[in-house]
Design an enzyme around this catalytic site. Structure first.
Site, PDB file in Angstrom:
ATOM      1  N   HIS A 170       1.893   4.541  -2.752  1.00 44.90           N
ATOM      2  CA  HIS A 170       1.879   6.056  -2.605  1.00 44.90           C
ATOM      3  C   HIS A 170       3.268   6.482  -3.189  1.00 44.90           C
ATOM      4  CE1 HIS A 170      -1.782   6.641  -0.471  1.00 44.90           C
ATOM      5  NE2 HIS A 170      -1.354   5.984   0.713  1.00 44.90           N
TER       6      HIS A 170
ATOM      7  N   HIS B 111       0.927  -1.210   0.153  1.00 44.15           N
ATOM      8  CA  HIS B 111      -0.103  -0.175  -0.016  1.00 44.15           C
ATOM      9  C   HIS B 111       0.824   1.290   0.156  1.00 44.15           C
ATOM     10  CE1 HIS B 111      -3.746   2.271   1.215  1.00 44.15           C
ATOM     11  NE2 HIS B 111      -2.629   3.353   1.600  1.00 44.15           N
ATOM     12  N   GLU B 112       1.719   1.357   1.104  1.00 46.83           N
ATOM     13  CA  GLU B 112       2.672   2.554   1.079  1.00 46.83           C
ATOM     14  C   GLU B 112       3.622   2.628  -0.215  1.00 46.83           C
ATOM     15  OE1 GLU B 112       1.685   4.738   2.900  1.00 46.83           O
ATOM     16  OE2 GLU B 112       0.597   3.561   4.573  1.00 46.83           O
TER      17      GLU B 112
ATOM     18  N   HIS C 291       3.754   6.409  -6.711  1.00 42.77           N
ATOM     19  CA  HIS C 291       3.077   7.470  -7.254  1.00 42.77           C
ATOM     20  C   HIS C 291       3.835   8.934  -7.136  1.00 42.77           C
ATOM     21  CE1 HIS C 291      -1.076   9.573  -7.242  1.00 42.77           C
ATOM     22  NE2 HIS C 291      -0.682   9.950  -8.438  1.00 42.77           N
TER      23      HIS C 291
END
Length: 602
Positions: free
Chosen positions: A396, A392-393, A399
């Site tokens: 980020h 998940h991180e 991105h």
């Protein structure tokens, strides 16, 4: 006597498991030099006051100086905040962060004249300047976004006052953070092996997954003893924070704090209300999942602390951090070689602060700005949930990486509304990878259970939080006092409504609001739910192996803030102004619930 396991002090953590902040500033001297240079930039910038609209050239010069100043300030801020987060008990780091918070407030006050002066220009004047100065055209979308604020910008003096008080207005959130991360002392509890361990924020989540019901019950009850003890203080900090949101919204001429918060990302309120409406319509799916949990666990009473333990018991899906890194690379391989190379760079270059230590901020996040690495903070535990957190991180951080390496500074960040989409797309890809590679029916059931729990926590639970947050602001705006008792009464009833009659509405859960840091983030949580739903469509697009759809997704990761968020998503393949993407997400939830029921109720 059994020895109590304690968290390591920061200095005891192996260097390779800590992030390398020297990549930002090699030493305190370099940091101080950056602050000095920033202060000089402010002095230079002040010379542009009163000249912004004189010509196309002065507009360009002032705009570039403003962006350069912001760029320098954010680098200083992110460094100080991460130093503080790695050990909130460290007085030196506390002082550093406090110093930078004051610096931000001072600088913000000194440059607060810029936006009102810019917005004093007519749209016709700006259009003329864009034609007259070709270099200005690269800032056209930025100017459009800024000019959209025109009706809500105050006078120079008022903007300066608000900017100068930013650290004061942020006090409730800061106070909560210190209490929650540094001052609260939780009791010792027993782990599954019968060892006495010090309860912490990071350990709490792992204990709630225990197959031993007494372990999770004790952790649940002892954690909430602390929050109940300080409920009046925590209600005061939260109520003050909400009051500040409402005050600023009214001051700036918005109809509500919600409208103001969503406007910062150019998101219509309809996106928020559509989410709550769709979740309300699909609550029977959550109730059905809760009923399944009660049946499979064989419980006459299902409590809130029973909602996280795997329905299939323990599965052979515990991962060390090293194992998790390798699994993440396999799961994300579908995103292409270039994407994977950057993930490997994150692992090799110490962009990640891995393990929990005394005083470390709880939870996990990705943090970084245009001129830093996209760092990740974890509080690692060897379980499947933490593998999902890592992926998940990393979503980020990738991105951030792809945005900062493909956009100029003015578009080198992305709005919060888009942030959770990249991270939850990664989670969806990991789920599919595990379902395809784990052939044991028990393991498949475990993964399905984990997905459904993730959906419950990211869509249903965050929508519940969003509904509570909206209620908080509406109550305060109508003059209602937000006492601890009032908050607990509403939250307890809301929790019962969401989870249904199959679960006992434990009295402790009525105080869950007291421990959720996201209630201080100003209408942030709804984006977890919208992001997860959008990620469902995007992940299916990626898994279709259609090169055009993968390219569209990678273009989204590179777009930054070069266009409006909803437009970026439309180009990526998801229209978030309609409810179809939410309905599609609930279809996937129902499909996987059917699969799990088929495996567990044979």
């Amino acid at each position: 006597m059994t020895e109590v396991k304690k968290l390591p002090q920061r200095k005891e953590v192996p260097v390779e498991l800590t992030w390398d902040l020297e990549l930002i500033f090699a030493n305190s001297g370099e940091f101080d030099a950056a602050v000095t240079e920033l202060e000089q930039q402010v002095i230079t910038f002040l010379t542009y006051q009163g000249q912004v609209g004189q010509s196309a050239q002065t507009l360009l010069t002032a705009l570039e100086a403003w962006l350069d100043l912001d760029r320098a300030l954010e680098k200083i801020y992110v460094y100080a905040s991460m130093k503080n987060d790695q050990d909130t008990k460290n007085a030196e780091y506390q002082a550093l962060f406090t110093r930078v918070q004051k610096l931000v407030a001072e600088v913000s006050a000194k440059i607060a004249w810029f936006e009102p002066e810019l917005l004093a220009l007519s749209e016709e004047t700006v259009a003329t300047y864009l034609q007259a100065e070709p270099k200005l055209q690269q800032y056209q979308h930025l100017l459009e976004v800024l000019l959209a604020k025109k009706a809500h910008i105050l006078s120079d003096k008022e903007e300066a006052l608000l900017a100068g008080a930013s650290d004061i207005l942020g006090a409730p959130e800061n106070i909560f953070g210190v209490l929650n991360n540094a001052d609260f002392k939780f009791a010792q509890v027993s782990d599954e092996a019968g060892n006495k361990v010090q309860l912490s924020q990071g350990l709490y989540g792992k204990l709630l997954e225990s197959v031993n019901r007494e372990v999770r019950k004790e952790a649940f009850e002892k954690l909430y003893l602390v929050y109940h003890q300080f409920r009046h203080t925590l209600a005061t900090t939260l109520a003050t924070h909400v009051r500040m949101h409402n005050f600023e919204a009214k001051l700036r001429g918005y109809n509500s704090a919600q409208e103001r918060a969503l406007a910062s990302n150019s998101i219509p309120v309809k996106v928020y209300t559509t989410l709550l409406e769709q979740v309300e319509q699909h609550l029977p799916l959550l109730h059905r999942y809760v009923e399944l949990r009660k049946k499979v666990l064989g419980l006459t009473e299902l409590h809130m602390y029973d909602l996280y333990t795997p329905l299939t018991g323990k599965a052979n899906l515990a991962y060390t951090y090293e194992e998790a890194k390798q699994e993440s690379l396999k799961a994300l391989a579908v995103l292409g070689d270039d994407y994977l190379e950057h993930v490997k760079e994150a692992y090799a270059s110490r962009w990640i602060d891995v393990v929990e230590n005394e005083g470390k901020r709880s939870g996990a996040y990705s943090s970084g700005v245009y001129d830093t690495a996209p760092y990740i903070l974890l509080n690692w535990q060897d379980n499947l949930d933490n593998l999902f957190t890592l992926v998940h991180e990393m979503g980020h951080s990738m991105h951030t990486y792809l945005t900062t390496h493909n956009q100029p500074y003015q578009y080198g960040d992305y709005p919060i509304f888009l942030a959770e989409i990249a991270s939850t797309t990664n989670e969806n890809l990991l789920t599919q990878y595990l379902l395809e590679t784990q052939k044991d029916p028990q393991v498949q059931a475990y993964v399905l259970n984990h997905y459904l729990d993730g959906f419950k926590g990211t869509v249903f639970r965050q929508a519940q939080f969003a509904q509570f947050e909206l209620w908080l602001h509406e109550q305060e705006a109508s003059g209602q006092a937000l006492t601890a008792e009032k908050l607990a009464d509403y939250y307890g009833k809301l929790n019962q409504h969401y989870y249904g009659s199959a679960v006992v509405n434990d009295q402790q859960i009525a105080y869950e609001w007291a421990r959720i840091p996201h209630f201080y983030y100003n209408f942030y949580v709804y984006q977890y739910a919208t992001g997860f739903a959008a990620a469902t469509t995007l992940s299916q697009n990626i898994l279709s192996k259609d090169p055009a759809k993968l390219t569209a997704y990678l273009d989204y990761l590179q777009a930054g803030s070069s266009n409006y968020p909803l437009e970026v998503m439309k180009q990526a393949g998801v229209n978030m102004e309609e409810s179809a993407y939410l309905q599609e997400a609930f279809k996937v939830f129902e499909k996987r619930l059917n699969q799990l029921e088929g495996l567990l109720l044979k």
